[in-house]
Design a protein around this motif. Structure first.
Motif, PDB file in Angstrom:
ATOM      1  N   HIS A  14      48.297 -41.345 -12.000  1.00 13.47           N
ATOM      2  CA  HIS A  14      48.589 -42.462 -11.097  1.00 13.47           C
ATOM      3  C   HIS A  14      47.273 -43.076 -10.625  1.00 13.47           C
ATOM      4  CE1 HIS A  14      52.930 -42.226 -10.767  1.00 13.47           C
ATOM      5  NE2 HIS A  14      52.876 -40.920 -10.514  1.00 13.47           N
ATOM      6  N   THR A  15      47.294 -44.376 -10.400  1.00 10.24           N
ATOM      7  CA  THR A  15      46.086 -45.080  -9.972  1.00 10.24           C
ATOM      8  C   THR A  15      46.104 -45.424  -8.490  1.00 10.24           C
ATOM      9  OG1 THR A  15      47.064 -47.207 -10.582  1.00 10.24           O
ATOM     10  CG2 THR A  15      45.767 -46.052 -12.266  1.00 10.24           C
ATOM     11  N   ASP A  16      47.130 -44.940  -7.789  1.00 10.75           N
ATOM     12  CA  ASP A  16      47.213 -45.167  -6.354  1.00 10.75           C
ATOM     13  C   ASP A  16      47.997 -44.018  -5.736  1.00 10.75           C
ATOM     14  OD1 ASP A  16      47.060 -46.359  -3.824  1.00 10.75           O
ATOM     15  OD2 ASP A  16      47.371 -48.375  -4.635  1.00 10.75           O
ATOM     16  N   MET A  17      48.243 -44.083  -4.447  1.00  5.84           N
ATOM     17  CA  MET A  17      48.876 -43.009  -3.694  1.00  5.84           C
ATOM     18  C   MET A  17      50.217 -42.588  -4.292  1.00  5.84           C
ATOM     19  SD  MET A  17      49.509 -42.904   0.428  1.00  5.84           S
ATOM     20  CE  MET A  17      50.540 -44.370   0.443  1.00  5.84           C
ATOM     21  N   VAL A  18      50.480 -41.261  -4.287  1.00  2.22           N
ATOM     22  CA  VAL A  18      51.764 -40.717  -4.740  1.00  2.22           C
ATOM     23  C   VAL A  18      52.665 -40.562  -3.524  1.00  2.22           C
ATOM     24  CG1 VAL A  18      52.930 -38.809  -5.893  1.00  2.22           C
ATOM     25  CG2 VAL A  18      50.651 -39.526  -6.650  1.00  2.22           C
ATOM     26  N   ASN A  19      53.822 -41.208  -3.562  1.00  2.35           N
ATOM     27  CA  ASN A  19      54.711 -41.271  -2.393  1.00  2.35           C
ATOM     28  C   ASN A  19      55.861 -40.280  -2.424  1.00  2.35           C
ATOM     29  OD1 ASN A  19      53.306 -43.571  -1.323  1.00  2.35           O
ATOM     30  ND2 ASN A  19      54.308 -44.813  -2.890  1.00  2.35           N
ATOM     31  N   GLY A  20      56.181 -39.763  -3.590  1.00  2.00           N
ATOM     32  CA  GLY A  20      57.321 -38.855  -3.679  1.00  2.00           C
ATOM     33  C   GLY A  20      57.302 -38.088  -4.978  1.00  2.00           C
ATOM     34  N   ALA A  21      57.969 -36.941  -4.979  1.00  2.00           N
ATOM     35  CA  ALA A  21      58.055 -36.107  -6.179  1.00  2.00           C
ATOM     36  C   ALA A  21      59.366 -35.352  -6.154  1.00  2.00           C
ATOM     37  CB  ALA A  21      56.882 -35.138  -6.245  1.00  2.00           C
ATOM     38  N   ALA A  22      59.890 -35.040  -7.335  1.00  5.09           N
ATOM     39  CA  ALA A  22      61.129 -34.266  -7.432  1.00  5.09           C
ATOM     40  C   ALA A  22      61.120 -33.447  -8.706  1.00  5.09           C
ATOM     41  CB  ALA A  22      62.343 -35.185  -7.413  1.00  5.09           C
ATOM     42  N   PHE A  23      61.568 -32.186  -8.590  1.00  4.69           N
ATOM     43  CA  PHE A  23      61.717 -31.336  -9.765  1.00  4.69           C
ATOM     44  C   PHE A  23      63.069 -31.582 -10.425  1.00  4.69           C
ATOM     45  CE2 PHE A  23      58.449 -28.774  -7.605  1.00  4.69           C
ATOM     46  CZ  PHE A  23      57.627 -28.441  -8.673  1.00  4.69           C
ATOM     47  N   SER A  24      63.103 -31.403 -11.739  1.00  2.00           N
ATOM     48  CA  SER A  24      64.390 -31.391 -12.439  1.00  2.00           C
ATOM     49  C   SER A  24      65.142 -30.136 -12.028  1.00  2.00           C
ATOM     50  CB  SER A  24      64.178 -31.415 -13.950  1.00  2.00           C
ATOM     51  OG  SER A  24      63.467 -30.261 -14.369  1.00  2.00           O
ATOM     52  N   PRO A  25      66.461 -30.107 -12.185  1.00  2.00           N
ATOM     53  CA  PRO A  25      67.235 -28.942 -11.745  1.00  2.00           C
ATOM     54  C   PRO A  25      66.791 -27.624 -12.365  1.00  2.00           C
ATOM     55  CG  PRO A  25      68.681 -30.796 -12.148  1.00  2.00           C
ATOM     56  CD  PRO A  25      67.332 -31.209 -12.636  1.00  2.00           C
ATOM     57  N   ASP A  26      66.317 -27.645 -13.616  1.00  2.00           N
ATOM     58  CA  ASP A  26      65.872 -26.395 -14.238  1.00  2.00           C
ATOM     59  C   ASP A  26      64.405 -26.096 -13.983  1.00  2.00           C
ATOM     60  OD1 ASP A  26      64.526 -28.188 -15.842  1.00  2.00           O
ATOM     61  OD2 ASP A  26      65.576 -27.666 -17.693  1.00  2.00           O
ATOM     62  N   GLY A  27      63.730 -26.976 -13.238  1.00  2.00           N
ATOM     63  CA  GLY A  27      62.341 -26.745 -12.878  1.00  2.00           C
ATOM     64  C   GLY A  27      61.330 -27.012 -13.964  1.00  2.00           C
ATOM     65  N   SER A  28      61.763 -27.513 -15.091  1.00  2.00           N
ATOM     66  CA  SER A  28      60.838 -27.723 -16.207  1.00  2.00           C
ATOM     67  C   SER A  28      60.099 -29.054 -16.127  1.00  2.00           C
ATOM     68  CB  SER A  28      61.595 -27.646 -17.539  1.00  2.00           C
ATOM     69  OG  SER A  28      62.517 -28.722 -17.659  1.00  2.00           O
ATOM     70  N   MET A  29      60.656 -30.010 -15.403  1.00  2.00           N
ATOM     71  CA  MET A  29      60.068 -31.341 -15.323  1.00  2.00           C
ATOM     72  C   MET A  29      59.819 -31.719 -13.865  1.00  2.00           C
ATOM     73  SD  MET A  29      59.973 -32.588 -18.476  1.00  2.00           S
ATOM     74  CE  MET A  29      59.994 -34.373 -18.335  1.00  2.00           C
ATOM     75  N   LEU A  30      58.851 -32.589 -13.666  1.00  2.00           N
ATOM     76  CA  LEU A  30      58.555 -33.162 -12.365  1.00  2.00           C
ATOM     77  C   LEU A  30      58.453 -34.667 -12.530  1.00  2.00           C
ATOM     78  CD1 LEU A  30      57.622 -32.479  -9.360  1.00  2.00           C
ATOM     79  CD2 LEU A  30      55.297 -32.775 -10.227  1.00  2.00           C
ATOM     80  N   VAL A  31      59.027 -35.412 -11.592  1.00  2.00           N
ATOM     81  CA  VAL A  31      58.879 -36.862 -11.593  1.00  2.00           C
ATOM     82  C   VAL A  31      58.180 -37.260 -10.306  1.00  2.00           C
ATOM     83  CG1 VAL A  31      61.162 -37.275 -10.575  1.00  2.00           C
ATOM     84  CG2 VAL A  31      60.030 -39.086 -11.884  1.00  2.00           C
ATOM     85  N   THR A  32      57.262 -38.211 -10.403  1.00  2.00           N
ATOM     86  CA  THR A  32      56.504 -38.666  -9.241  1.00  2.00           C
ATOM     87  C   THR A  32      56.602 -40.176  -9.110  1.00  2.00           C
ATOM     88  OG1 THR A  32      54.498 -38.732 -10.608  1.00  2.00           O
ATOM     89  CG2 THR A  32      54.864 -36.755  -9.270  1.00  2.00           C
ATOM     90  N   ALA A  33      56.528 -40.648  -7.867  1.00  2.00           N
ATOM     91  CA  ALA A  33      56.612 -42.073  -7.562  1.00  2.00           C
ATOM     92  C   ALA A  33      55.334 -42.498  -6.860  1.00  2.00           C
ATOM     93  CB  ALA A  33      57.820 -42.349  -6.672  1.00  2.00           C
ATOM     94  N   SER A  34      54.844 -43.689  -7.157  1.00  2.00           N
ATOM     95  CA  SER A  34      53.528 -44.073  -6.673  1.00  2.00           C
ATOM     96  C   SER A  34      53.460 -45.498  -6.150  1.00  2.00           C
ATOM     97  CB  SER A  34      52.504 -43.902  -7.798  1.00  2.00           C
ATOM     98  OG  SER A  34      51.227 -44.411  -7.448  1.00  2.00           O
ATOM     99  N   THR A  35      52.451 -45.730  -5.343  1.00  2.00           N
ATOM    100  CA  THR A  35      52.144 -47.074  -4.864  1.00  2.00           C
ATOM    101  C   THR A  35      51.692 -47.980  -6.005  1.00  2.00           C
ATOM    102  OG1 THR A  35      51.586 -46.200  -2.679  1.00  2.00           O
ATOM    103  CG2 THR A  35      50.668 -48.341  -3.219  1.00  2.00           C
ATOM    104  N   ASP A  36      51.302 -47.371  -7.147  1.00  2.00           N
ATOM    105  CA  ASP A  36      50.895 -48.189  -8.290  1.00  2.00           C
ATOM    106  C   ASP A  36      52.078 -48.814  -9.027  1.00  2.00           C
ATOM    107  OD1 ASP A  36      52.009 -46.160  -9.832  1.00  2.00           O
ATOM    108  OD2 ASP A  36      50.097 -45.381 -10.565  1.00  2.00           O
ATOM    109  N   GLN A  37      53.282 -48.700  -8.407  1.00  2.00           N
ATOM    110  CA  GLN A  37      54.519 -49.328  -8.890  1.00  2.00           C
ATOM    111  C   GLN A  37      55.106 -48.629 -10.117  1.00  2.00           C
ATOM    112  OE1 GLN A  37      54.054 -53.604  -9.310  1.00  2.00           O
ATOM    113  NE2 GLN A  37      53.070 -53.804  -7.310  1.00  2.00           N
ATOM    114  N   THR A  38      54.658 -47.399 -10.399  1.00  2.00           N
ATOM    115  CA  THR A  38      55.175 -46.677 -11.563  1.00  2.00           C
ATOM    116  C   THR A  38      55.739 -45.319 -11.176  1.00  2.00           C
ATOM    117  OG1 THR A  38      53.157 -45.437 -12.129  1.00  2.00           O
ATOM    118  CG2 THR A  38      53.337 -47.728 -12.950  1.00  2.00           C
ATOM    119  N   LEU A  39      56.501 -44.754 -12.112  1.00  2.00           N
ATOM    120  CA  LEU A  39      56.936 -43.362 -12.062  1.00  2.00           C
ATOM    121  C   LEU A  39      56.271 -42.649 -13.218  1.00  2.00           C
ATOM    122  CD1 LEU A  39      59.524 -45.199 -11.107  1.00  2.00           C
ATOM    123  CD2 LEU A  39      60.744 -43.036 -11.247  1.00  2.00           C
ATOM    124  N   ARG A  40      56.074 -41.340 -13.052  1.00  2.00           N
ATOM    125  CA  ARG A  40      55.562 -40.543 -14.157  1.00  2.00           C
ATOM    126  C   ARG A  40      56.345 -39.243 -14.249  1.00  2.00           C
ATOM    127  NH1 ARG A  40      50.481 -41.518 -16.692  1.00  2.00           N
ATOM    128  NH2 ARG A  40      49.576 -43.510 -16.016  1.00  2.00           N
TER     129      ARG A  40
END
Length: 585
Positions: A14-40
């Protein structure tokens, strides 16, 4: 590596602040939300990004959540839209969902995956049909400022929201109507919100630097606010076992609170008697005329409530091996129960001409003593289920509490006549003169494990200690600001716990005769008992709270009962909050 050390280097991209994160139910994946207008998306095991950023939002991405099956990701943005993404293909699934008048601040997905909840700058909370990609009914209104957080209860029936108006609100998901009045107590904007995994407790965080816990059923606060942060506390979440709460603050710190209280819900009226059985079961007795048994490791009820008493149940005691439970009630009767089958043993025992206010079982299990409103103490043979001898008389008013000494030779009683009396069990005669000193009603008595000290508490707001050999007062402990109702010694005898209508539990060091810890609840506290790792208290509004103190209390039970350390399996069952360690020396 310590339990609070980072796992590998930071995840970057991410190129700017990370505002939120969530694990997948099985814990294998993480998704993050950012001020850079993207998710990863990130591979948790490999600690690396999965593909490129998810783009499409035209504003800051403020919140993100995985669906329960892990197939979808939902994001909310300052551009006023919700977007749904296919987690496998990392592509948008359908068109953006619109409706909020302004930025979206948070999103949550219901446990069954059918609904999305969103909060926004327009002071509303909105529900969306995830499959149909359309709003459900009208917005939920009532907050008077920006809504900042949303969370579904584990059963999906309730939704909680936070706001700039300093309140927390609960909503009925089916009717979309508010549940009760707003929860108030925070002194500034409320932000994060989370339900415990059992759905009984709600946590909220705020810009007032605190986290607050709430009883979901009664919508009352649980204990005092959790403090320690030097700045605003944002997103919060419970640990899987419910023993800890984590949150991030605006200083960039991750805070972890070890929760002191666990709620045991179920009773609908005051709980004045609690007890811990040598068999590893907790018992609670209530003015709702029922008795409940609970598992000590999971705080879950063991079967249905025990019913039969026709009035308030104010007294209870377990036999020395935990197989027998005795309860006393304001219906004037004594009832005996088999704890394994949870069935009553025979007919009720009668004899008192008024309320039964106290019950004790001798250490060998051969005698039961009961304290009565009729100013008498009565002894009973539990095997034969009949009275033993004539009543013990001498008190001039209602008797409120009764306790056997550890060797079973002495009986202590407390009474409304402001005195404590000691009795010779074998002869059923008083030992010396009454113990005087209390200025008002004496509510309860308890012997230390070595029998050398007796503690008494009363309406004069004091805890008093007596030398049982000389029958003299040796200390007056002060600190409670209202009537003190119950008292109990720790298994090692080094500590004393007292509860009162001032909503506190005081822990007293017996050697220094000073208070070491004071816990505060949201209601007056009555019954108290030591359990592995802490205390159990009953509340005058029906709450039963289990308080975590320290592992030394658990050690005292382990070593007293087994004389040896526990195996890993036994430890997990009886002391789940701490790692196994040698205790008996």
């Amino acid at each position: 590596m310590g339990c609070r050390d980072p796992l590998g280097p930071p995840l970057t991209g991410h190129t700017d602040m990370v505002n939120g994160a969530a694990f997948s139910p099985d814990g294998s994946m993480l998704v993050t939300a950012s001020t850079d207008q993207t998710l990863r998306l990130w591979d948790v095991a490999g600690r690396r990004g999965v593909g490129g950023p998810l783009t499409g939002h035209t504003g800051v991405v403020t919140g993100v959540a995985f669906s329960p099956d892990g197939r979808l990701v939902v994001s909310g943005s300052a551009d006023g839209t919700l977007r749904v993404w296919n987690a496998a293909t990392r592509l948008a699934a359908g068109k953006p969902l619109t409706g909020h008048d302004g930025a979206i601040t948070a999103v949550a997905i219901s446990p069954d995956g059918s609904m999305v909840a969103s909060s926004g700058n327009d002071k509303t909370v909105r529900l969306w049909d995830l499959a149909a990609r359309r709003p459900i009914g009208r917005p939920l209104t009532g907050h008077t400022s920006v809504t900042y957080g949303v969370a579904f209860s584990p059963d999906g029936r309730l939704l909680a929201s936070t706001s700039g108006d300093k309140s927390v609100r609960l909503w009925d998901v089916a009717t979309r109507a508010p549940v009760g009045d707003p929860l108030s107590g925070h002194t500034n904007v409320t932000y994060g919100v989370a339900f415990s995994l059992d759905g009984r407790t709600l946590a909220s965080s705020g810009w007032d630097k605190t986290v607050r816990l709430w009883d979901v059923a009664t919508r009352r606060p649980l204990g005092t606010p959790l403090t320690g942060s030097t700045s605003s506390v944002f997103n919060i979440s419970f640990s899987p076992d419910g023993s800890a709460l984590g949150g991030g603050d605006s200083d960039g710190s991750l805070l972890i609170w070890r929760l002191r209280t666990t709620l045991l819900p179920g009773h609908t009226d005051a709980v004045y008697a609690v007890a811990f059985s040598p068999g590893g079961v907790v018992g609670t007795a209530s003015d709702d005329r029922t008795v409940r048994l609970w598992g000590i490791s999971d705080n879950q009820p063991l079967g249905a409530p025990l019913t039969g008493h026709t009035a308030e149940v104010r007294a209870m005691a377990f036999g020395p091996r935990g197989k027998l439970l005795v309860t006393g009630s304001w219906d004037g009767t004594l009832r005996l129960w088999d704890t394994a089958s949870r069935k009553q043993l025979g007919a009720p025992l009668t004899g008192h001409t008024g309320w039964v206010r106290g019950v004790a079982i001798s250490p060998d299990g051969a005698l039961i003593a009961t304290a009565g409103m009729d100013s008498t103490v009565r002894l009973w043979d539990p095997a034969a289920r009949k009275r033993v001898g004539t009543p013990l008389t001498g008190h001039t008013n209602s008797i409120t509490g009764v306790a056997f000494s550890p060797d079973g030779r002495i009986l202590a009683t407390a009474a409304n006549d402001t005195t404590v009396r000691l009795w010779d069990v074998a002869t059923r005669s008083p030992l010396g003169e009454p113990l005087t000193g209390h200025a008002s009603v004496v509510r309860d008595v308890a012997f230390s494990p070595d029998g050398a000290t007796l503690a008494s508490v009363g309406d004069d707001k004091t805890v008093r200690l007596w030398d049982t050999k000389s029958r003299t007062q040796v200390a007056v402990l002060t600190g409670h600001t209202a009537e003190v109702l119950k008292v109990a010694f720790s298994p090692d005898g080094h500590e004393l716990a007292s509860t009162g209508l001032d909503k506190t539990v005081h822990l007293w060091d017996i050697r220094s005769r000073s208070a070491t810890v004071t816990f505060t609840a949201s209601t007056g506290l009555a019954g108290v008992a030591y359990v592995p790792g802490g205390l159990l208290t009953g509340g005058v509004t029906g709450n039963v709270l289990r308080w975590t103190t320290n592992v030394d209390h658990a050690a005292a039970y382990v070593c007293t009962a087994t004389k040896a350390d526990l195996t890993d399996e036994e430890w997990r069952r009886h002391v789940p909050s701490w790692p196994n360690q040698p205790l008996c020396h």
